[in-house]
Structures are given as C-alpha cells and as structure tokens.
Design a protein around this motif. Structure first.
Motif, PDB file in Angstrom:
ATOM      1  N   ILE A 284       0.859  -1.182   0.000  1.00  0.00           N
ATOM      2  CA  ILE A 284       0.000   0.000   0.000  1.00  0.00           C
ATOM      3  C   ILE A 284       0.897   1.235   0.000  1.00  0.00           C
ATOM      4  N   GLU A 285       0.496   2.254  -0.754  1.00  0.00           N
ATOM      5  CA  GLU A 285       1.263   3.501  -0.842  1.00  0.00           C
ATOM      6  C   GLU A 285       0.455   4.609  -0.163  1.00  0.00           C
ATOM      7  N   PRO A 286       1.131   5.678   0.277  1.00  0.00           N
ATOM      8  CA  PRO A 286       0.404   6.758   0.969  1.00  0.00           C
ATOM      9  C   PRO A 286      -0.810   7.256   0.180  1.00  0.00           C
TER      10      PRO A 286
ATOM     11  N   TYR B 260      -1.858  -5.706   2.956  1.00  0.00           N
ATOM     12  CA  TYR B 260      -2.649  -4.650   3.594  1.00  0.00           C
ATOM     13  C   TYR B 260      -3.551  -3.947   2.580  1.00  0.00           C
ATOM     14  N   LEU B 261      -3.073  -3.798   1.342  1.00  0.00           N
ATOM     15  CA  LEU B 261      -3.877  -3.136   0.307  1.00  0.00           C
ATOM     16  C   LEU B 261      -5.183  -3.892   0.073  1.00  0.00           C
ATOM     17  N   LYS B 262      -5.103  -5.228   0.032  1.00  0.00           N
ATOM     18  CA  LYS B 262      -6.319  -6.033  -0.167  1.00  0.00           C
ATOM     19  C   LYS B 262      -7.235  -5.947   1.055  1.00  0.00           C
ATOM     20  N   LEU B 263      -6.655  -6.015   2.249  1.00  0.00           N
ATOM     21  CA  LEU B 263      -7.461  -5.893   3.471  1.00  0.00           C
ATOM     22  C   LEU B 263      -8.197  -4.553   3.476  1.00  0.00           C
TER      23      LEU B 263
ATOM     24  N   HIS C 192       2.834  -4.035   5.784  1.00  0.00           N
ATOM     25  CA  HIS C 192       3.473  -5.006   4.889  1.00  0.00           C
ATOM     26  C   HIS C 192       3.129  -6.431   5.307  1.00  0.00           C
ATOM     27  N   ILE C 193       1.957  -6.601   5.883  1.00  0.00           N
ATOM     28  CA  ILE C 193       1.521  -7.942   6.288  1.00  0.00           C
ATOM     29  C   ILE C 193       1.424  -8.820   5.032  1.00  0.00           C
ATOM     30  N   ASN C 194       1.803 -10.053   5.174  1.00  0.00           N
ATOM     31  CA  ASN C 194       1.687 -10.989   4.050  1.00  0.00           C
ATOM     32  C   ASN C 194       1.568 -12.419   4.591  1.00  0.00           C
ATOM     33  N   TYR C 195       1.357 -13.368   3.698  1.00  0.00           N
ATOM     34  CA  TYR C 195       1.138 -14.750   4.133  1.00  0.00           C
ATOM     35  C   TYR C 195       2.396 -15.344   4.761  1.00  0.00           C
TER      36      TYR C 195
ATOM     37  N   PRO D 205      -7.968  -0.879   8.275  1.00  0.00           N
ATOM     38  CA  PRO D 205      -7.725  -1.976   9.220  1.00  0.00           C
ATOM     39  C   PRO D 205      -6.612  -1.621  10.227  1.00  0.00           C
ATOM     40  N   GLY D 206      -6.877  -1.854  11.499  1.00  0.00           N
ATOM     41  CA  GLY D 206      -5.918  -1.532  12.554  1.00  0.00           C
ATOM     42  C   GLY D 206      -5.051  -2.732  12.934  1.00  0.00           C
ATOM     43  N   ALA D 207      -4.275  -2.546  13.989  1.00  0.00           N
ATOM     44  CA  ALA D 207      -3.352  -3.600  14.434  1.00  0.00           C
ATOM     45  C   ALA D 207      -4.105  -4.890  14.768  1.00  0.00           C
ATOM     46  N   GLY D 208      -5.309  -4.742  15.303  1.00  0.00           N
ATOM     47  CA  GLY D 208      -6.098  -5.920  15.647  1.00  0.00           C
ATOM     48  C   GLY D 208      -6.497  -6.717  14.422  1.00  0.00           C
ATOM     49  N   ALA D 209      -6.724  -6.013  13.313  1.00  0.00           N
ATOM     50  CA  ALA D 209      -7.083  -6.686  12.061  1.00  0.00           C
ATOM     51  C   ALA D 209      -5.869  -7.404  11.482  1.00  0.00           C
ATOM     52  N   VAL D 210      -4.709  -6.751  11.584  1.00  0.00           N
ATOM     53  CA  VAL D 210      -3.477  -7.383  11.093  1.00  0.00           C
ATOM     54  C   VAL D 210      -3.170  -8.652  11.896  1.00  0.00           C
ATOM     55  N   GLY D 211      -3.343  -8.561  13.207  1.00  0.00           N
ATOM     56  CA  GLY D 211      -3.049  -9.714  14.065  1.00  0.00           C
ATOM     57  C   GLY D 211      -4.122 -10.791  14.043  1.00  0.00           C
TER      58      GLY D 211
END
Lengths: 256, 256
Positions: free
Chosen positions: A94-96, A125-128, B122-125, B158-164
């Motif tokens: 995701i970009e700013p 994150y972009l998809k989320l 930068h969350i990813n699988y 989406p926040g930190a809770g969504a990432v986690g």
C-alpha cells in the motif's frame, strides 16, 4: 470400490485456491477416477450462491475477490464479473496515496456488490483495506470457507479463515461462509445431485468442517478418517462437540 | 494550558508504527510541547513488558515481530533482540519451498520465544505463516494493541487488531495486548510516573480503548473528545458499555 457398488461419489473440498478443473487434474495424478462434475469446491459453492441465489442485477454485481485463481475460474464459469484476486495491481504494498483514493472512493469500483474472501497466499494490507472499504460502503460479505488452518508439508499453515480474519476484525462482523460446514454448500450440492440424505454418508478427516457438515445436514452417516487434522482423542473425549458415527484409520480400510 | 497549571501530562497512544521518538517529532511539528519521556506508546509498553516483566534469559529471548519500525525501535531501546519486522527478507511472497522449511523448522530461529504483532502495512502470508509456526512451537503471543480500525485520510482502515487477527484465527487463541485498554499498559505507566490514580483524568476520543482504559484503571476522571472514531450517540445510548464522565466537542474546549 464404492463406485463398483454403484455408489454416487461427490468430492467436497473447502480448498478455494483450486477450481473443480484443478481438482480433476489432481485426482488424475493420484490415479483416482473422478469427473469435474463430481467435485464440489467452496469456490464453486460461492460462485453458484452469488450467481443463482443472490442473482444481483448487472452492472452492480461485481465481486471483489481476496483469493487465488481457483475462485476466479469458478466465478468465470458462472459468468460472475470480478476484480481483485490475482490481478497484479493488487499484489503490491500500500502507498500513501492509496489511503486517500480508498477513503474518497476514487480507487473503488462502484459496481462491486460483494466481497468474497478465500485462501490467499498473496494477502496484503492493500487487499485488506480495499475489502474493508467496500464492506463499509455496504457490500455483502462472503467467504469460501473459514477454516483456521491448512494442512501442508506435514504441518499446518494459516487457512482461508485466517486470511479473512483481518477483514472480519476490521468490519466487526462475520462473513457468510459457503464452505463446509455451511449448509448453504449442502443445499447447493443437493440442488445439483438430488441425493437421498438418509442414504448418504459424509467421509472426512476434519471434525469441525467435514463431520459437522454431515451432522448438520442430517446425513445418514458420518465417517471420520484419521489421516488429517483431527485426532481420535478429539471426538472420543467426553463432551466432544462433534462426534462421527464411525471412524477408520485410513481410507484404505474401507476396502477390507 | 494544563501544563501551566502544573499538571503532569502523559500522551498514551496505541499506534505501534511509531516510536516515542517518532511521536516527539510529530508533536514538534504540531507545535505541541512534549518530551519523549511523556509519550507512552503501545510498542514501548510491549518492549517494557518483554524486557522487565518477562525478562527471559538469553539467548532464548528473541521476538518475532509482525509490525513496522516503531516496534523495532522500542525493542532496541530496551535491548530486546528481534527478527522479522521491517527485514526485507520477510517482505516477499511465500514460495513453495517456504512451506517445507517452515514445517520442518529449518527456516525458524530456535531462539524466538515471543511473537509480537502490531500494525503492519506489509503484512503478508509469509509473516502470518512464520508467526503461526513459532506459536505452534510454544512462543508467547503478544500484541501491541488490538484496535480493529485505524483513522486515516478522514476514513477508517484496518488496525493492528485486524493485522493480528489472522494469527489469532490460525492459532485459536488471543494475544496478550499491551496497548489500551489493557491494564498491563496502565501498570507500566504507573511504574514509570508514580501518579495518583484518583487525581488523574484520561482524555481520549475512542470509547473501547481510551475511555475503557481510564475506567478499568479506576482513574479519577474520564473525558471523551468527540473528534475521533467514537460518536456521542455511542455512549449516550441506554445501556452503553463504556460511558465517559464528561465530554467536549474538541480539545480546544478545554481552554475555555
């Protein structure tokens, strides 16, 4: 063996990364005789649900896909328009400026009416964020399945439910799941095969999907195979929530 | 204004992407006088918890980070070794061989004892799968915070809770959260500032984090500011779960 006794077989899988055609190829490789029509995957179940049950009027009938090509193939087979998925423009950081264009809606397709999440090895994150923005604007929230884990390489990995959990947490509500144990999938299978539930046995290796699917669907039988995620101790324990009617160590035992 | 009346100020934030030093810079830009020591972020709270409370014996005290540089900076400041985070080798797609090396453990660092999740753009699988494998092998599961959403660009993301949430769903248990409203954070702040709870007021714009944090911490006061995620209707409604003692439209109203 079952086939030689005249039994109708349906292979029901929650794996949304593969289409029915992909599964047919896999079965061919394994030397298991199966037709595409005998495979019923959660991606196909979702595509059928969107096309035949939701039956949204065009053009506002597009699906934003969080998932792999298996979902896209099944949506194509049912003639359902879709974006996201394996599109490379969503497989990036995701970009700013994305925050602005998602927030003001300029990056969104106004024809998206459904968000469909499945197993996605390219989740980011972009998809989320994109899925979340569509849901905030009223899109329907579907999931091919909500399996927490995925058996791979003799271990477990995050499943479709884990991939979709980020969207669930952000939006604060669950998706309608079209995979096992959802009875939407059982209804879809029945719609296609017109089988007699009382004379049908569900065979599977996972209690909270396969066996639960058979129990909730009031099938005549449920048979657990101990070659998968679930262990015997799980359903033999007192007060176990999902108990199969019978179990075998491996599918080969059926031949005896 | 509060400062001129001799009040001690502590800025408590759940944003884990920024370190206290980052926040000091942000405050400087906004023209708000603040010292690094007056900022208490959820990344700092997590670093303090890991270093001073867990106090794991080296070398088995490494943290696998799902998050941005703010977490890394605070772990560094507390002398806690870590991997993951902004390391480019984790910012890539998962490859077929990763499944094998994660499953057999050869891709894992045997000294990792903690998985810490925060907001990660930068969350990813690959990160989800790696975190999950460490947890399956017994690592402690911590989160900087579990906010479902993040206000950005006049919208929510989406926040930190969504990432986690992906890791939570896969492993089937919640992380211990070190951010608001977790009282682990309140205890850490008290450990540092030795304030009198009955003479302390929590000021914040989010009911389920800020105001809940003040209520659970039995602070003398809680003041809601209506410039954030939560709306007045939320806590004025009958049976509202979190109700502030008072509210103002914006922080500037405090000056009147």
């Amino acid at each position: 063996m079952l086939r030689s006794k005249g039994k109708q077989l349906v292979f029901v899988t929650n794996n949304s990364t593969k289409s029915r055609a992909d599964y047919k190829k896999k079965f061919d490789k394994l030397g298991i005789p199966a037709k595409v029509d005998e495979v019923f995957g959660s991606s196909y179940s979702a595509a059928v649900y969107i096309n035949r049950i939701l039956n949204l009027p065009a053009p506002k009938n597009k699906v934003f896909v969080v998932g792999e090509s298996g979902i896209e193939q099944e949506l194509d087979a049912e003639g359902v328009p879709h974006i996201g998925g394996t599109d490379p423009s969503f497989r990036r950081d995701i970009e700013p400026e994305d925050f602005n264009s998602l927030a003001d809606g300029s990056a969104l397709d106004p024809d998206v009416a459904v968000v469909l999440t499945g197993l996605d090895f390219h989740i980011n994150y972009l998809k989320l964020a994109t899925a979340y923005q569509y849901l905030q604007r009223g899109a329907l929230f579907l999931a091919t399945n909500t399996d927490s884990s995925l058996p791979m390489a003799h271990s477990l990995f995050p499943g479709a439910g884990a991939v979709g959990a980020g969207v669930v947490k952000a939006i604060g509500r669950e998706a309608l799941s079209l995979g096992k144990p959802s009875q939407a999938m059982m209804d879809a299978i029945e719609g296609k095969f017109h089988f007699d539930r009382s004379r049908t046995c569900m065979v599977g290796d996972r209690m909270n999907t396969d066996i639960q699917f058979g129990i909730d669907g009031k099938l005549g039988g449920t048979l657990a195979v101990l070659t998968g995620v679930s262990k015997k101790e799980e359903f033999l324990a007192e007060g176990a929530s999902t108990v199969p009617m019978a179990y075998v160590d491996c599918l080969g035992d059926l031949l005896v």
